[in-house]
Structures are given as structure tokens and as C-alpha cells.
Write an enzyme that holds these catalytic residues in place. Structure first.
Site, PDB file in Angstrom:
ATOM      1  N   GLY A 102      27.794  38.145  30.108  1.00  0.00           N
ATOM      2  CA  GLY A 102      27.702  37.783  31.427  1.00  0.00           C
ATOM      3  C   GLY A 102      28.228  38.845  32.465  1.00  0.00           C
ATOM      4  CD  GLN A 155      32.207  41.179  36.082  1.00  0.00           C
ATOM      5  OE1 GLN A 155      31.022  40.581  35.973  1.00  0.00           O
ATOM      6  NE2 GLN A 155      33.102  41.244  35.119  1.00  0.00           N
ATOM      7  CB  CYS A 179      36.875  38.130  32.834  1.00  0.00           C
ATOM      8  SG  CYS A 179      35.898  38.839  34.374  1.00  0.00           S
ATOM      9  CG  LEU A 180      32.606  42.646  30.504  1.00  0.00           C
ATOM     10  CD1 LEU A 180      31.304  42.933  30.890  1.00  0.00           C
ATOM     11  CD2 LEU A 180      33.004  43.149  29.396  1.00  0.00           C
ATOM     12  CG  HIS A 191      33.309  33.785  34.207  1.00  0.00           C
ATOM     13  ND1 HIS A 191      34.613  33.801  33.676  1.00  0.00           N
ATOM     14  CD2 HIS A 191      33.225  35.047  34.516  1.00  0.00           C
ATOM     15  CE1 HIS A 191      35.080  35.177  33.589  1.00  0.00           C
ATOM     16  NE2 HIS A 191      34.269  35.798  34.166  1.00  0.00           N
ATOM     17  CD  GLU A 192      29.322  36.350  34.812  1.00  0.00           C
ATOM     18  OE1 GLU A 192      29.795  36.937  35.690  1.00  0.00           O
ATOM     19  OE2 GLU A 192      30.143  36.443  33.485  1.00  0.00           O
ATOM     20  CG  HIS A 211      32.981  37.478  38.540  1.00  0.00           C
ATOM     21  ND1 HIS A 211      33.957  38.219  38.738  1.00  0.00           N
ATOM     22  CD2 HIS A 211      32.640  37.438  37.248  1.00  0.00           C
ATOM     23  CE1 HIS A 211      34.554  38.583  37.771  1.00  0.00           C
ATOM     24  NE2 HIS A 211      33.834  37.950  36.696  1.00  0.00           N
TER      25      HIS A 211
HETATM   26 ZN   LIG Z   1      34.145  37.854  34.648  1.00  0.00          ZN
END
Ligand SMILES: [Zn+2]
Length: 181
Positions: A46, A51, A105-106, A147-148, A151
Site C-alpha cells: 500500500g 509518502q 511502513c515504507l 494504515h493508508e 497517512h
Molecule cells: Zn505506511
């Protein structure tokens, strides 16, 4: 295709609330394509626009069935596996149950922690063509959507951990940042 740079905390944009998309045009479609390219290149399931330094409410998700821990039990395969989801201006209209998942998480490389989320969510969003999507999500898909959306709201991973754990990881990440500079 282009792979965009994935920003890592403490990039300010990760803690900034994104704004709704109002124009569904070709530029938006190109951006969505770049987001998928970036997510696949980074090995994520995701990605939220914050990000990659963009403050539009755009999320892409693709959860590969082959990487599921149940991949040998075909009956556990869900219709949302192996599907490209574009969620623009996503909203959760209803939640149910509880699930605890070890998330990564990236934007927080090498950080994993258990986070409590709703086990099921009902979602309203638009795709990149401006078409309204309404669907139900469970399991990892529900976790990923929550989660997204965090963000997009400028909420980072730390705010979902215990304060003690967040402080330890913050220090570690800041130290690593300083060493790299
Ligand atoms: Zn993330």
C-alpha cells in the site's frame, strides 16, 4: 512509468493532512500509475500520496495472494487479493470487530510493530476515473486501508504504538539520519 522517491520519517509531509481530490483528469491517472510503479518497486502492499511528497488524498493498494501466510489454502483467498485498488478521497463509513496485525511502513524502514485496528471496514472512495466505489474489507485488506487513511490524515505509525516503543524507534531513526548525513 516512473518510480518516485519514497519519503522517510521525519519528512514533514508525512505528518501533514492531505486534501481531497477535486479534478479527475489525465494528470491524476498518470500520478496513480506512478504510485503503483513506486509501490511495486519498493515491495510495499500500500502507498499513500503523502509518502511521495504529494498532498492529495490518493491511496494505492495491491496485496499479492502468493505472499499470504495462507497461500497454500486456496479457500482463504479473498476477492481483494491480487487486485489493484485505487482509493481516492477514501472514507470509512462503518467499522466492526478488532484485529491486531504486525505492520510495517515504507516510510519507516525496518520498523515493525503490532497495531490494533478494526477487523472489518466499509469503505467509500473514488477510483482514478471518478467512479464511486463502495465495498467491505476484512483481514489484511482492512488493516492496510486503515494504515493508508492514517497517512492521508497525517498520522504516522508512531501514534499507533506505545509511547515507549515510539520513543525508542524515533531516537534510533534520528540517529541513523544524522549518521547518514
Ligand atoms: Zn505506511
Amino acid at each position: 512509468m516512473s518510480v518516485l522517491d519514497v519519503l522517510v520519517w521525519p519528512a514533514k509531509v508525512l505528518e501533514t493532512k492531505a486534501v481531497p481530490v477535486t479534478h479527475f483528469d489525465d494528470a491524476l491517472k498518470a500520478f496513480v500509475t506512478n504510485m503503483f510503479d513506486t509501490m511495486l518497486d519498493s515491495g510495499g502492499i500500500g502507498l499513500a500520496a503523502n509518502q511521495v511528497g504529494d498532498l492529495r488524498r490518493v491511496v494505492v493498494i495491491e496485496i499479492p495472494w502468493a505472499e499470504s501466510k495462507y497461500a497454500d489454502q486456496e479457500e482463504k483467498r479473498e476477492p481483494w487479493h491480487n487486485k489493484r485498488w485505487v482509493l481516492i478521497n477514501p472514507e470509512i463509513t462503518k467499522k466492526a470487530g478488532k484485529i491486531r496485525w504486525q505492520e510495517g511502513c515504507l516510510s519507516f524502514p525496518e520498523v515493525y510493530d503490532f497495531v490494533d485496528r478494526a477487523a472489518e471496514v466499509w469503505v467509500k472512495a473514488f477510483d482514478e476515473h471518478g467512479k464511486l466505489l463502495e465495498f467491505h474489507a476484512n483481514d489484511l485488506f482492512a488493516v492496510c486501508i486503515q494504515h493508508e487513511i492514517d497517512h492521508l490524515d497525517g498520522i504516522v505509525f508512531f501514534q499507533r504504538m506505545s509511547r515507549l516503543k515510539a520513543d525508542i524507534i524515533k531516537k534510533k531513526m534520528l540517529r541513523r539520519g544524522l549518521v547518514n548525513e
